[in-house]
Design a protein around this motif. Structure first.
Motif, PDB file in Angstrom:
ATOM      1  N   PHE A 189       0.923  39.862  10.955  1.00  0.00           N
ATOM      2  CA  PHE A 189       0.457  40.345   9.538  1.00  0.00           C
ATOM      3  C   PHE A 189       2.266  40.115   8.787  1.00  0.00           C
ATOM      4  CE2 PHE A 189      -3.610  41.978  11.204  1.00  0.00           C
ATOM      5  CZ  PHE A 189      -3.978  41.580  10.290  1.00  0.00           C
ATOM      6  N   GLU A 190       3.157  41.064   9.228  1.00  0.00           N
ATOM      7  CA  GLU A 190       3.927  41.579   8.400  1.00  0.00           C
ATOM      8  C   GLU A 190       4.941  39.565   8.881  1.00  0.00           C
ATOM      9  OE1 GLU A 190       2.754  43.107  11.483  1.00  0.00           O
ATOM     10  OE2 GLU A 190       2.253  45.067   9.587  1.00  0.00           O
ATOM     11  N   GLN A 191       4.573  38.702  10.248  1.00  0.00           N
ATOM     12  CA  GLN A 191       5.186  37.844  10.402  1.00  0.00           C
ATOM     13  C   GLN A 191       5.024  36.972   9.419  1.00  0.00           C
ATOM     14  OE1 GLN A 191       4.623  37.606  14.170  1.00  0.00           O
ATOM     15  NE2 GLN A 191       6.431  38.242  14.790  1.00  0.00           N
ATOM     16  N   PHE A 192       3.796  36.929   9.055  1.00  0.00           N
ATOM     17  CA  PHE A 192       3.068  35.951   8.149  1.00  0.00           C
ATOM     18  C   PHE A 192       3.076  36.334   6.522  1.00  0.00           C
ATOM     19  CE2 PHE A 192      -0.648  34.240   5.578  1.00  0.00           C
ATOM     20  CZ  PHE A 192      -0.324  33.323   6.401  1.00  0.00           C
ATOM     21  N   GLN A 193       3.326  37.515   6.117  1.00  0.00           N
ATOM     22  CA  GLN A 193       3.864  38.002   5.244  1.00  0.00           C
ATOM     23  C   GLN A 193       5.384  37.541   4.519  1.00  0.00           C
ATOM     24  OE1 GLN A 193       2.472  38.844   2.017  1.00  0.00           O
ATOM     25  NE2 GLN A 193       0.253  39.206   2.791  1.00  0.00           N
ATOM     26  N   THR A 194       6.307  37.152   5.685  1.00  0.00           N
ATOM     27  CA  THR A 194       7.701  37.057   5.500  1.00  0.00           C
ATOM     28  C   THR A 194       7.840  35.472   5.962  1.00  0.00           C
ATOM     29  OG1 THR A 194       7.895  39.113   6.754  1.00  0.00           O
ATOM     30  CG2 THR A 194       9.510  37.520   6.563  1.00  0.00           C
ATOM     31  N   ALA A 195       7.157  35.217   6.027  1.00  0.00           N
ATOM     32  CA  ALA A 195       6.639  33.978   6.124  1.00  0.00           C
ATOM     33  C   ALA A 195       6.729  33.247   4.849  1.00  0.00           C
ATOM     34  CB  ALA A 195       6.535  33.265   7.133  1.00  0.00           C
ATOM     35  N   LEU A 196       6.016  33.330   4.358  1.00  0.00           N
ATOM     36  CA  LEU A 196       5.128  33.216   3.130  1.00  0.00           C
ATOM     37  C   LEU A 196       6.333  33.485   2.053  1.00  0.00           C
ATOM     38  CD1 LEU A 196       1.915  34.267   2.996  1.00  0.00           C
ATOM     39  CD2 LEU A 196       2.480  32.206   3.218  1.00  0.00           C
ATOM     40  N   GLN A 197       7.354  34.729   2.788  1.00  0.00           N
ATOM     41  CA  GLN A 197       8.086  34.939   1.056  1.00  0.00           C
ATOM     42  C   GLN A 197       9.584  33.874   1.129  1.00  0.00           C
ATOM     43  OE1 GLN A 197       7.782  38.185  -1.108  1.00  0.00           O
ATOM     44  NE2 GLN A 197       9.542  36.911  -1.766  1.00  0.00           N
ATOM     45  N   ASN A 198       9.565  33.897   2.329  1.00  0.00           N
ATOM     46  CA  ASN A 198      11.056  32.848   3.168  1.00  0.00           C
ATOM     47  C   ASN A 198      10.294  31.740   1.773  1.00  0.00           C
ATOM     48  OD1 ASN A 198      12.712  34.569   4.222  1.00  0.00           O
ATOM     49  ND2 ASN A 198      11.912  34.045   5.643  1.00  0.00           N
ATOM     50  N   ILE A 199       8.902  31.075   1.932  1.00  0.00           N
ATOM     51  CA  ILE A 199       8.680  29.946   1.443  1.00  0.00           C
ATOM     52  C   ILE A 199       9.021  29.650   0.076  1.00  0.00           C
ATOM     53  CG2 ILE A 199       7.001  28.481   1.029  1.00  0.00           C
ATOM     54  CD1 ILE A 199       6.050  29.429   3.353  1.00  0.00           C
ATOM     55  N   LYS A 200       8.348  30.617  -0.810  1.00  0.00           N
ATOM     56  CA  LYS A 200       8.884  30.840  -2.152  1.00  0.00           C
ATOM     57  C   LYS A 200      10.102  31.059  -2.734  1.00  0.00           C
ATOM     58  CE  LYS A 200       7.403  33.891  -5.712  1.00  0.00           C
ATOM     59  NZ  LYS A 200       7.533  35.259  -6.592  1.00  0.00           N
ATOM     60  N   ASP A 201      11.173  31.989  -1.288  1.00  0.00           N
ATOM     61  CA  ASP A 201      12.486  31.984  -1.901  1.00  0.00           C
ATOM     62  C   ASP A 201      12.831  30.809  -1.755  1.00  0.00           C
ATOM     63  OD1 ASP A 201      11.815  34.845  -2.871  1.00  0.00           O
ATOM     64  OD2 ASP A 201      12.864  35.305  -0.613  1.00  0.00           O
ATOM     65  N   LYS A 202      13.263  29.658  -0.590  1.00  0.00           N
ATOM     66  CA  LYS A 202      13.944  28.543  -0.368  1.00  0.00           C
ATOM     67  C   LYS A 202      13.265  27.391  -0.224  1.00  0.00           C
ATOM     68  CE  LYS A 202      15.663  31.771   3.530  1.00  0.00           C
ATOM     69  NZ  LYS A 202      16.171  32.177   5.094  1.00  0.00           N
ATOM     70  N   THR A 203      12.178  27.393  -0.708  1.00  0.00           N
ATOM     71  CA  THR A 203      11.385  26.166  -1.462  1.00  0.00           C
ATOM     72  C   THR A 203      10.819  26.353  -2.756  1.00  0.00           C
ATOM     73  OG1 THR A 203       9.446  26.340  -0.019  1.00  0.00           O
ATOM     74  CG2 THR A 203      11.045  25.394   0.460  1.00  0.00           C
ATOM     75  N   ASP A 204      10.260  24.724  -3.084  1.00  0.00           N
ATOM     76  CA  ASP A 204       9.371  24.870  -4.275  1.00  0.00           C
ATOM     77  C   ASP A 204       7.991  25.288  -4.321  1.00  0.00           C
ATOM     78  OD1 ASP A 204      12.252  25.123  -5.435  1.00  0.00           O
ATOM     79  OD2 ASP A 204      12.214  22.498  -5.405  1.00  0.00           O
ATOM     80  N   ALA A 205       7.696  24.951  -3.123  1.00  0.00           N
ATOM     81  CA  ALA A 205       6.250  24.916  -3.175  1.00  0.00           C
ATOM     82  C   ALA A 205       5.820  26.340  -2.992  1.00  0.00           C
ATOM     83  CB  ALA A 205       5.627  24.856  -1.028  1.00  0.00           C
ATOM     84  N   VAL A 206       4.140  26.086  -3.368  1.00  0.00           N
ATOM     85  CA  VAL A 206       3.312  27.615  -3.445  1.00  0.00           C
ATOM     86  C   VAL A 206       3.341  28.017  -2.261  1.00  0.00           C
ATOM     87  CG1 VAL A 206       1.743  28.480  -3.801  1.00  0.00           C
ATOM     88  CG2 VAL A 206       2.088  26.288  -5.598  1.00  0.00           C
ATOM     89  N   PRO A 207       3.420  29.060  -1.430  1.00  0.00           N
ATOM     90  CA  PRO A 207       3.166  29.426   0.120  1.00  0.00           C
ATOM     91  C   PRO A 207       2.372  29.431  -0.098  1.00  0.00           C
ATOM     92  CG  PRO A 207       4.729  31.158  -1.406  1.00  0.00           C
ATOM     93  CD  PRO A 207       4.346  30.319  -2.697  1.00  0.00           C
TER      94      PRO A 207
END
Lengths: 457, 293
Positions: A189-207
């Motif tokens: 779960f933690e890794q997944f939330q971190t991954a979503l956060q990374n998508i938000k921070d580094k890309t324009d995509a909706v996580p």
């Protein structure tokens, strides 16, 4: 004068007759149209018919197959019919596609006219299946050949065969993950939330795209319950034995916490209330969306819209369980109407469709229910990893359908979008309830309904 | 035919009237009264919608509805539509009055105002879904007029969602009110206006003292229709939001209970309760309006 009166009444009678005749002649037209259609299908293939064996030749009649695939009923299904007729030249197959299958078929099933071959609606209580469908055989016999029969069997008799076997999890865009610097597929779960956060921070995509507005898309999360539990017995056995289904630490709590946290941290779409399912598929395919929780059936549709289909990937739902279990579950089951007049022909279609049409893997996008069939391409990456694919265990004898019965009694709606919507509304601050409040409410309902259902049985 | 012509003129007339009314009466019975009768019957069972056996449970369903507050909580949402009703009638009356006088492009305006009534409710739902999107028509328009600061997420904001939906509802149903008012106003003879003009009445005087009293009955009728409509709101919120985000109405809840949770018996009881409420409200209105006289 007298004559005029007679003429008037005559005219009146004719009008009346006309009214009734009008009705019936309309029916005739409809019948004729159907017959002509069938005729076309028939004549189109007669020339190429290559009968095999006498048994196939003997089967004849008109059958109506009702399907939910409005998108391919006039193309792929027509080809199926042609191929089917090579083997069974005397069977005429008509198709009917319903756009909102579940709702429409339910209404038709209150009459005797609901086609010959149709999909078993999931909302019909399992115990009522014998009232509507023809038994296909003993489950112990059919089991040698097919998987997934337990979902639609009553007292050891099977009433449907799955048209495809789905696996559920996260469908994601590999390019988005790469751009966000995620090298390893998140497992917990933690890794997944971190991954979503990374998508938000580094890309324009909706996580994480929830598809809140469509509603039914939210129900796809429920299929991942077994992954979160890490136990194939959880859904039908452990769950019904527990009063604490939505308590912290239980799979349901953890499962929807992922949804709540993502929404709370702004990792979902900007305005969930106006999302659009059709657009979301294209957006995921082309890197505007990072992840969506869906079943395998969606993979083919999304890939079809992608400029680079290899970007579309599948991964199991995150879990803290010791092993990763990707649950396999039936898509719709194919069955035969109890009121069918050509049951032999209908049965021939069912067997042919499951075994020979190729639908389960090509159009269905999942795994074939036929035992020993090859795995679909997208799953081959998991061979040799700690990811296992397994069906969820059927309920204990005497407890069949309890999950469903408790769910309906409590009006929780495990497979309905309602409480998932509430979770998202609460997470984005539209409601005052906290996540724990929502879960407590669900658990109270579950407990009360469970007491009632277990007492009644 | 010989025999028919032997009947007296009176009997022939009776026969023909009977035969002609047979069709609509049969249709009415099959599609209106029989379902209502069945609904009452189902409301005393725990039927799930298809099971072959129907279990009789007495007044259990009604007990559930009246003891659980969440079934009635949704009537709060109806208040939004109730207030919107007055906006709707006000606008309809305003346009009907203006267009009953000589205005340029009169018929064109009439067409524009009546047009939404002809559209399918589901289509309207989709149109307004697009209208209220964050990057949709409404926000784009606001931006265009320099009102960018007023932009909202119309369906996301829990304080705005019901107002947004009620607005769509007003747009949809105003045409119907409008056309009824227009018809009533047209029936006022032009000599009355002429006479009043000679007496020095302006447009407001005419509206206040001629139009309003002449269409009072129609006003009442429209009010009753609008209020019972507000209680039974369904299609616009159902299509646009599915009743989520606090926009659920009693009818949406009834449909959910029937088809999501397969409790057709309970849902029938809810429908009976709704029918009862509408009847009571209508009677109340009639009584109250009469007392005013």
């Amino acid at each position: 004068m007298k004559k005029t009166k007679a003429v008037t009444s005559l005219a009146a009678l004719t009008l009346m007759a006309g009214l009734f005749a009008g009705c019936s002649s309309n029916n005739n037209n409809a019948d004729n149209a159907a017959a002509t259609n069938a005729g076309n299908t028939g004549t189109g293939t007669e020339a190429t018919a290559a009968p095999e064996g006498d048994a196939a030749k003997d089967i004849k009649g008109d059958i109506t197959v009702i399907t939910q695939r409005t998108d391919i009923v006039d193309t792929v299904f027509k080809d199926y019919a042609a191929k089917f007729n090579e083997k069974y030249p005397d069977v005429k197959v008509n198709f009917e596609a319903l756009s909102s299958y579940e709702d429409q078929i339910k209404i038709r099933m209150s009459t005797n006219d609901y086609g010959d071959v149709l999909l078993l609606p999931t909302s019909v209580a399992i115990k009522d299946l014998p009232d509507f469908f023809e038994p296909l055989g003993k489950m112990s016999d059919l089991e040698q050949q097919y998987t997934g029969l337990e979902e639609r069997s009553v007292d050891g008799i099977s009433y449907g065969i799955p048209i495809t076997v789905n696996f559920s999890g996260v469908i994601y865009n590999k390019q988005v993950f790469k751009d966000a610097g995620i090298t390893e597929v998140p497992r917990t779960f933690e890794q997944f939330q971190t991954a979503l956060q990374n998508i938000k921070d580094k890309t324009d995509a909706v996580p994480l795209y929830t598809n809140y507005a469509a509603g039914w898309t939210l129900t796809q999360w429920e299929a991942d319950l077994a992954t979160v539990a890490g136990d194939r017995d959880y859904v039908n056995i452990a769950q019904v034995a527990s009063d604490d289904n939505f308590v912290q630490g239980q799979p349901h709590y953890d499962l929807y916490k992922v949804m709540y946290d993502a929404a709370k941290n702004g990792l979902i779409e900007e305005d969930p209330t106006t999302t659009d399912w059709e657009t979301s598929k294209a957006d995921l395919a082309n890197g505007k969306i990072g992840t969506m929780m869906l079943g395998s059936w969606a993979i083919g549709q999304i890939k079809g819209l992608a400029t680079n289909p290899d970007d579309v990937g599948f991964m199991p739902f995150p879990t803290n369980a010791s092993k990763i279990l990707v649950p396999l579950s039936d898509d719709y089951n194919l069955g035969i109407s109890l009121h069918s007049k050509n049951k032999e022909a209908a049965r021939a279609w069912v067997d042919w469709f499951i075994n020979e049409s190729g639908y389960p893997t090509t159009e269905g996008g999942g795994m074939s229910p036929v035992k020993g069939a090859e795995l679909p391409e997208i799953l081959k990456q998991f061979e040799g990893t700690d990811v296992t694919f397994d069906t969820i265990a059927p309920a204990k004898a005497g407890e069949e359908g309890w999950v469903d019965a408790i769910d309906k009694e409590a009006e929780i709606g495990l497979w309905q979008p309602d409480f998932k919507k509430v979770i998202i509304e609460a997470a984005i601050g539209n409601r005052k309830d906290s996540y724990d409040d929502i879960m407590k409410d669900l658990n109270d309902k579950w407990k009360a309904a469970r007491a009632k259902v277990t007492a009644a049985k | 035919m010989e025999r028919l012509s032997n009947l007296s003129y009176k009997n022939q007339r009776i026969l023909i009237i009977f035969l002609f009314s047979l069709v609509p009466v049969v249709l009415l019975l099959t599609f209106s009264y029989l379902p209502v009768f069945k609904m009452f019957q189902y409301s005393f069972t725990s039927w799930d919608g298809f099971s072959k056996n129907m279990e009789y449970v007495g007044f259990d369903n009604y007990k559930t509805i009246f003891t659980k507050p969440e079934y009635f909580a949704v009537f709060k949402v109806s208040l939004y539509y109730f207030f919107a009703t007055f906006v709707q009638m006000g606008l309809a009356l305003y346009f009907a009055t203006i267009l009953s006088f000589n205005v340029r492009l009169k018929n064109w305006f009439k067409g524009i105002l009546f047009f939404p009534t002809l559209l399918n409710g589901v289509a309207i739902g989709f149109i307004f879904l697009f209208f209220f999107k964050p990057e949709g028509t409404l926000n784009t328009l606001l931006d265009l007029f320099g009102l960018g600061a007023w932009q909202q997420k119309w369906l996301l904001n829990p304080h705005l969602i019901n107002i947004s939906l009620a607005f769509a509802s007003v747009w949809r149903y105003m045409g119907m009110n409008f056309i009824i008012f227009l018809g009533a106003i047209s029936s006022i003879g032009s000599d009355i206006y002429e006479a009043s003009e000679i007496d020095g009445a302006n447009r407001w005087h005419q509206f206040r003292h001629i139009i309003i009293p002449s269409i009072k009955k129609i006003l009442q009728l429209n009010l009753i229709l609008a209020v019972s409509g507000a209680i039974g709101v369904f299609e616009i919120p159902y299509v646009m939001t599915g009743g989520s985000n606090g926009s659920g109405t009693f009818v949406i809840q009834t449909v959910d209970v029937a088809f999501k949770y397969s409790k057709l018996g309970l849902a029938s009881a809810m429908a009976v309760v709704l029918l009862g409420i509408v009847v009571i409200v209508t009677i109340l209105q009639r009584v109250l309006i009469k007392e005013e006289k």
